[in-house]
Design a protein around this motif. Structure first.
Motif, PDB file in Angstrom:
ATOM      1  N   GLY A 223      -8.288  21.119   5.266  1.00  0.00           N
ATOM      2  CA  GLY A 223      -7.735  19.862   5.752  1.00  0.00           C
ATOM      3  C   GLY A 223      -7.305  18.871   4.691  1.00  0.00           C
ATOM      4  N   LEU A 224      -7.584  19.129   3.399  1.00  0.00           N
ATOM      5  CA  LEU A 224      -7.144  18.209   2.345  1.00  0.00           C
ATOM      6  C   LEU A 224      -5.853  18.760   1.754  1.00  0.00           C
ATOM      7  CD1 LEU A 224      -7.764  15.657   0.675  1.00  0.00           C
ATOM      8  CD2 LEU A 224      -8.898  17.145  -0.988  1.00  0.00           C
ATOM      9  N   LYS A 225      -4.755  18.165   2.129  1.00  0.00           N
ATOM     10  CA  LYS A 225      -3.442  18.682   1.747  1.00  0.00           C
ATOM     11  C   LYS A 225      -2.748  17.789   0.722  1.00  0.00           C
ATOM     12  CE  LYS A 225      -2.935  20.778   6.309  1.00  0.00           C
ATOM     13  NZ  LYS A 225      -3.232  22.130   5.871  1.00  0.00           N
ATOM     14  N   ARG A 226      -3.488  16.910   0.066  1.00  0.00           N
ATOM     15  CA  ARG A 226      -2.930  16.022  -0.949  1.00  0.00           C
ATOM     16  C   ARG A 226      -3.985  15.778  -2.026  1.00  0.00           C
ATOM     17  NH1 ARG A 226      -3.511   9.708   0.126  1.00  0.00           N
ATOM     18  NH2 ARG A 226      -3.880   9.966  -2.107  1.00  0.00           N
ATOM     19  N   MET A 227      -3.601  15.147  -3.096  1.00  0.00           N
ATOM     20  CA  MET A 227      -4.553  14.801  -4.139  1.00  0.00           C
ATOM     21  C   MET A 227      -5.425  13.633  -3.678  1.00  0.00           C
ATOM     22  SD  MET A 227      -3.823  13.869  -8.148  1.00  0.00           S
ATOM     23  CE  MET A 227      -2.953  12.331  -7.804  1.00  0.00           C
ATOM     24  N   PHE A 228      -6.723  13.729  -3.920  1.00  0.00           N
ATOM     25  CA  PHE A 228      -7.655  12.689  -3.494  1.00  0.00           C
ATOM     26  C   PHE A 228      -7.818  11.668  -4.623  1.00  0.00           C
ATOM     27  CE2 PHE A 228     -11.093  12.036  -0.195  1.00  0.00           C
ATOM     28  CZ  PHE A 228     -11.420  10.745  -0.612  1.00  0.00           C
ATOM     29  N   LEU A 229      -6.818  10.801  -4.751  1.00  0.00           N
ATOM     30  CA  LEU A 229      -6.848   9.710  -5.717  1.00  0.00           C
ATOM     31  C   LEU A 229      -6.150   8.526  -5.075  1.00  0.00           C
ATOM     32  CD1 LEU A 229      -7.537   8.647  -8.544  1.00  0.00           C
ATOM     33  CD2 LEU A 229      -5.356   9.587  -9.349  1.00  0.00           C
ATOM     34  N   HIS A 230      -6.881   7.406  -4.934  1.00  0.00           N
ATOM     35  CA  HIS A 230      -6.379   6.263  -4.182  1.00  0.00           C
ATOM     36  C   HIS A 230      -6.716   4.972  -4.924  1.00  0.00           C
ATOM     37  CE1 HIS A 230      -5.296   3.781  -0.742  1.00  0.00           C
ATOM     38  NE2 HIS A 230      -6.490   3.219  -0.760  1.00  0.00           N
ATOM     39  N   ALA A 231      -5.689   4.174  -5.205  1.00  0.00           N
ATOM     40  CA  ALA A 231      -5.881   2.867  -5.847  1.00  0.00           C
ATOM     41  C   ALA A 231      -6.349   1.880  -4.775  1.00  0.00           C
ATOM     42  CB  ALA A 231      -4.581   2.398  -6.482  1.00  0.00           C
ATOM     43  N   TRP A 232      -7.653   1.632  -4.714  1.00  0.00           N
ATOM     44  CA  TRP A 232      -8.210   0.941  -3.554  1.00  0.00           C
ATOM     45  C   TRP A 232      -8.512  -0.538  -3.796  1.00  0.00           C
ATOM     46  CZ3 TRP A 232     -13.092  -1.129  -2.075  1.00  0.00           C
ATOM     47  CH2 TRP A 232     -14.051  -1.140  -3.085  1.00  0.00           C
ATOM     48  N   GLN A 233      -8.599  -0.976  -5.053  1.00  0.00           N
ATOM     49  CA  GLN A 233      -8.985  -2.369  -5.281  1.00  0.00           C
ATOM     50  C   GLN A 233      -8.405  -2.875  -6.600  1.00  0.00           C
ATOM     51  OE1 GLN A 233     -13.119  -3.907  -4.398  1.00  0.00           O
ATOM     52  NE2 GLN A 233     -13.216  -3.985  -6.629  1.00  0.00           N
TER      53      GLN A 233
ATOM     54  N   ASP B 272       0.872  -1.174   0.000  1.00  0.00           N
ATOM     55  CA  ASP B 272       0.000   0.000   0.000  1.00  0.00           C
ATOM     56  C   ASP B 272       0.912   1.228   0.000  1.00  0.00           C
ATOM     57  OD1 ASP B 272      -1.958   1.890   0.310  1.00  0.00           O
ATOM     58  OD2 ASP B 272      -2.793   1.066   2.165  1.00  0.00           O
ATOM     59  N   LYS B 273       1.104   1.829  -1.182  1.00  0.00           N
ATOM     60  CA  LYS B 273       2.024   2.955  -1.316  1.00  0.00           C
ATOM     61  C   LYS B 273       1.427   4.234  -0.735  1.00  0.00           C
ATOM     62  CE  LYS B 273       2.597   5.714  -4.916  1.00  0.00           C
ATOM     63  NZ  LYS B 273       2.848   7.046  -4.303  1.00  0.00           N
ATOM     64  N   PRO B 274       2.163   4.962   0.082  1.00  0.00           N
ATOM     65  CA  PRO B 274       1.652   6.253   0.570  1.00  0.00           C
ATOM     66  C   PRO B 274       1.763   7.327  -0.504  1.00  0.00           C
ATOM     67  CG  PRO B 274       3.856   5.855   1.416  1.00  0.00           C
ATOM     68  CD  PRO B 274       3.463   4.610   0.676  1.00  0.00           C
ATOM     69  N   ALA B 275       0.938   8.363  -0.402  1.00  0.00           N
ATOM     70  CA  ALA B 275       1.037   9.509  -1.295  1.00  0.00           C
ATOM     71  C   ALA B 275       2.328  10.270  -1.007  1.00  0.00           C
ATOM     72  CB  ALA B 275      -0.163  10.429  -1.110  1.00  0.00           C
ATOM     73  N   GLY B 276       2.861  10.939  -2.037  1.00  0.00           N
ATOM     74  CA  GLY B 276       4.050  11.751  -1.859  1.00  0.00           C
ATOM     75  C   GLY B 276       5.347  11.009  -2.049  1.00  0.00           C
ATOM     76  N   VAL B 277       5.295   9.724  -2.391  1.00  0.00           N
ATOM     77  CA  VAL B 277       6.491   8.917  -2.605  1.00  0.00           C
ATOM     78  C   VAL B 277       6.451   8.352  -4.017  1.00  0.00           C
ATOM     79  CG1 VAL B 277       7.832   6.920  -1.840  1.00  0.00           C
ATOM     80  CG2 VAL B 277       6.594   8.301  -0.163  1.00  0.00           C
ATOM     81  N   ALA B 278       7.526   8.549  -4.769  1.00  0.00           N
ATOM     82  CA  ALA B 278       7.606   8.002  -6.120  1.00  0.00           C
ATOM     83  C   ALA B 278       7.801   6.492  -6.049  1.00  0.00           C
ATOM     84  CB  ALA B 278       8.769   8.643  -6.871  1.00  0.00           C
ATOM     85  N   VAL B 279       7.410   5.796  -7.120  1.00  0.00           N
ATOM     86  CA  VAL B 279       7.611   4.339  -7.113  1.00  0.00           C
ATOM     87  C   VAL B 279       9.071   3.994  -7.354  1.00  0.00           C
ATOM     88  CG1 VAL B 279       5.245   3.769  -7.769  1.00  0.00           C
ATOM     89  CG2 VAL B 279       6.951   4.144  -9.552  1.00  0.00           C
TER      90      VAL B 279
ATOM     91  N   ASP C   7       1.324   7.207  -9.869  1.00  0.00           N
ATOM     92  CA  ASP C   7       1.836   8.571  -9.762  1.00  0.00           C
ATOM     93  C   ASP C   7       2.336   8.831  -8.348  1.00  0.00           C
ATOM     94  OD1 ASP C   7       1.026   8.971 -12.367  1.00  0.00           O
ATOM     95  OD2 ASP C   7      -0.789  10.089 -11.831  1.00  0.00           O
ATOM     96  N   ARG C   8       3.312   9.727  -8.237  1.00  0.00           N
ATOM     97  CA  ARG C   8       3.860  10.082  -6.927  1.00  0.00           C
ATOM     98  C   ARG C   8       2.763  10.529  -5.971  1.00  0.00           C
ATOM     99  NH1 ARG C   8       5.524  14.614  -4.210  1.00  0.00           N
ATOM    100  NH2 ARG C   8       7.456  14.433  -2.970  1.00  0.00           N
ATOM    101  N   GLU C   9       1.789  11.303  -6.468  1.00  0.00           N
ATOM    102  CA  GLU C   9       0.750  11.874  -5.611  1.00  0.00           C
ATOM    103  C   GLU C   9      -0.368  10.886  -5.293  1.00  0.00           C
ATOM    104  OE1 GLU C   9       1.578  12.884  -8.609  1.00  0.00           O
ATOM    105  OE2 GLU C   9       2.389  14.937  -8.564  1.00  0.00           O
ATOM    106  N   THR C  10      -0.381   9.734  -5.954  1.00  0.00           N
ATOM    107  CA  THR C  10      -1.444   8.740  -5.767  1.00  0.00           C
ATOM    108  C   THR C  10      -1.028   7.711  -4.725  1.00  0.00           C
ATOM    109  OG1 THR C  10      -2.090   8.998  -8.080  1.00  0.00           O
ATOM    110  CG2 THR C  10      -2.887   7.036  -6.952  1.00  0.00           C
ATOM    111  N   SER C  11      -1.954   7.328  -3.871  1.00  0.00           N
ATOM    112  CA  SER C  11      -1.694   6.283  -2.885  1.00  0.00           C
ATOM    113  C   SER C  11      -2.366   4.990  -3.325  1.00  0.00           C
ATOM    114  CB  SER C  11      -2.226   6.706  -1.510  1.00  0.00           C
ATOM    115  OG  SER C  11      -3.618   7.027  -1.591  1.00  0.00           O
ATOM    116  N   GLY C  12      -2.015   3.895  -2.639  1.00  0.00           N
ATOM    117  CA  GLY C  12      -2.748   2.663  -2.839  1.00  0.00           C
ATOM    118  C   GLY C  12      -1.952   1.485  -3.362  1.00  0.00           C
ATOM    119  N   ILE C  13      -2.650   0.557  -3.980  1.00  0.00           N
ATOM    120  CA  ILE C  13      -2.142  -0.770  -4.315  1.00  0.00           C
ATOM    121  C   ILE C  13      -1.048  -0.712  -5.381  1.00  0.00           C
ATOM    122  CG2 ILE C  13      -2.767  -2.999  -5.299  1.00  0.00           C
ATOM    123  CD1 ILE C  13      -5.591  -2.556  -4.119  1.00  0.00           C
TER     124      ILE C  13
END
Length: 332
Positions: A281-291, A106-113, A144-150
């Protein structure tokens, strides 16, 4: 493959995990801390040998080859490199699934792959340092660096090649041989359609600064995203995005082109809205690879993996649904 020694000659047998790779690429991975120029020098001078013979840096290693690697001169680490190494080791990467062939994190946002293009390190560098015993570990796809998730990684070369084939096929509406990738995305605006297929071709281009961007263009590559409405507020909508193709920035560009930019998107979004969102309170892009659903690369069994929304995104959704949050209104 046997771990490289910096102080003695190593003879090692090439397995399926190394077969098919260029000689120089394998040496770069195995000889951490050795300058690339030195690797090329020892290969061209004949100190690196394959099956007892000299080999070109571009030689494709074959299963069963015997590789001779001489002692390597390791470059001294600079303070910046030492700091990067520490950051790599501290990067928290929750494991969602793991077996002998496959690793899903589960990759956190703000970190490149991966490192490069201004990034000193990424997920793959961190995992390799955290797992020095791993014989093979490679990214199966990108986020993407700004995207979190799987994020999927192959632990065997055969598994990695199978995953690459799967992602090249793209989503086929649940076809048994393809990946079914789903994202949760919050957009600015009131999305009305319960289900919408978006087929808009995309093309890459460069800004004057050299930064890579993507736009919709008739002469672009085919791109297909399926959007489903999950929730709606006066100013925002929560969607599920299903990728039927895997183009760069596909979800973000499709949505921006339709007039529904991703909340917090600093490349294609509504910049004034993003500043207001940061104050709320939203300080990042709201895009998450959830499934994701896909056939296992070894035995073909159907896999289904989920990554819950990160706490910061879940909290923001709660804020939107709170009656006191009059700036955003109620959900409908």
């Amino acid at each position: 493959m046997t771990e490289i020694s910096k102080n003695s000659v190593i003879h090692t047998l090439i397995t399926e995990n190394e077969g098919g790779q260029r000689l120089d690429n394998l040496l770069f991975k195995q000889c951490k801390g050795v300058p690339k120029s030195h690797v090329y020098t020892v290969v061209r001078s004949g100190q690196v040998r394959v099956n007892g013979r000299r080999a070109d840096v571009a030689y494709r290693l074959q299963v069963g080859d015997v590789l001779r690697i001489p002692p390597m001169r390791v470059a001294a680490a600079s303070p910046a490199q030492a700091a990067t190494s520490g950051a790599e080791m501290k990067l928290r990467l929750p494991v969602l699934y793991e077996d002998e062939a496959l690793l899903i994190v589960d990759k956190p946002a703000g970190v490149a792959v991966h490192g490069g293009s201004g990034e000193s390190f990424g997920v793959i560098e961190a995992l390799r340092r955290q797992r020095p015993q791993a014989r093979f570990l490679e990214l199966a796809h990108r986020l993407d660096r700004e995207t979190s998730g799987i994020l999927l990684l192959g632990k065997k070369r055969s598994a990695l090649l199978a995953l690459h084939r799967m992602f090249r096929e793209g989503g086929q509406g649940g076809a048994s041989g393809a990946a079914d990738k789903r994202y949760q995305v919050l957009v600015c605006g009131r999305w009305l359609e319960p289900l919408r297929h978006v087929r808009l071709p995309l093309v890459k281009f460069l800004l004057s600064s050299g930064e890579r961007r993507v736009r919709v263009a008739d002469d672009g590559r085919a791109a297909h995203t399926v959007f489903r409405l999950l929730a709606r507020w006066d100013r925002f909508s929560l969607l599920e995005a299903e990728l039927r193709t895997g183009r760069t920035h596909q979800i973000r560009v499709h949505l921006a082109h339709l007039g529904f930019p991703v909340a917090g998107d600093e490349k294609y979004g509504d910049f004034a809205a993003n500043r207001a969102l940061a104050r709320e309170g939203l300080k990042r892009m709201f895009l998450h690879a959830w499934q994701i659903g896909f056939p296992h690369p070894v035995d073909g069994r159907r896999m289904a993996v989920q990554a819950p929304l990160p706490a910061a995104l879940a909290r923001f959704l709660e804020l939107l649904s709170t009656p006191e949050s009059l700036a955003y209104g109620r959900s409908v």
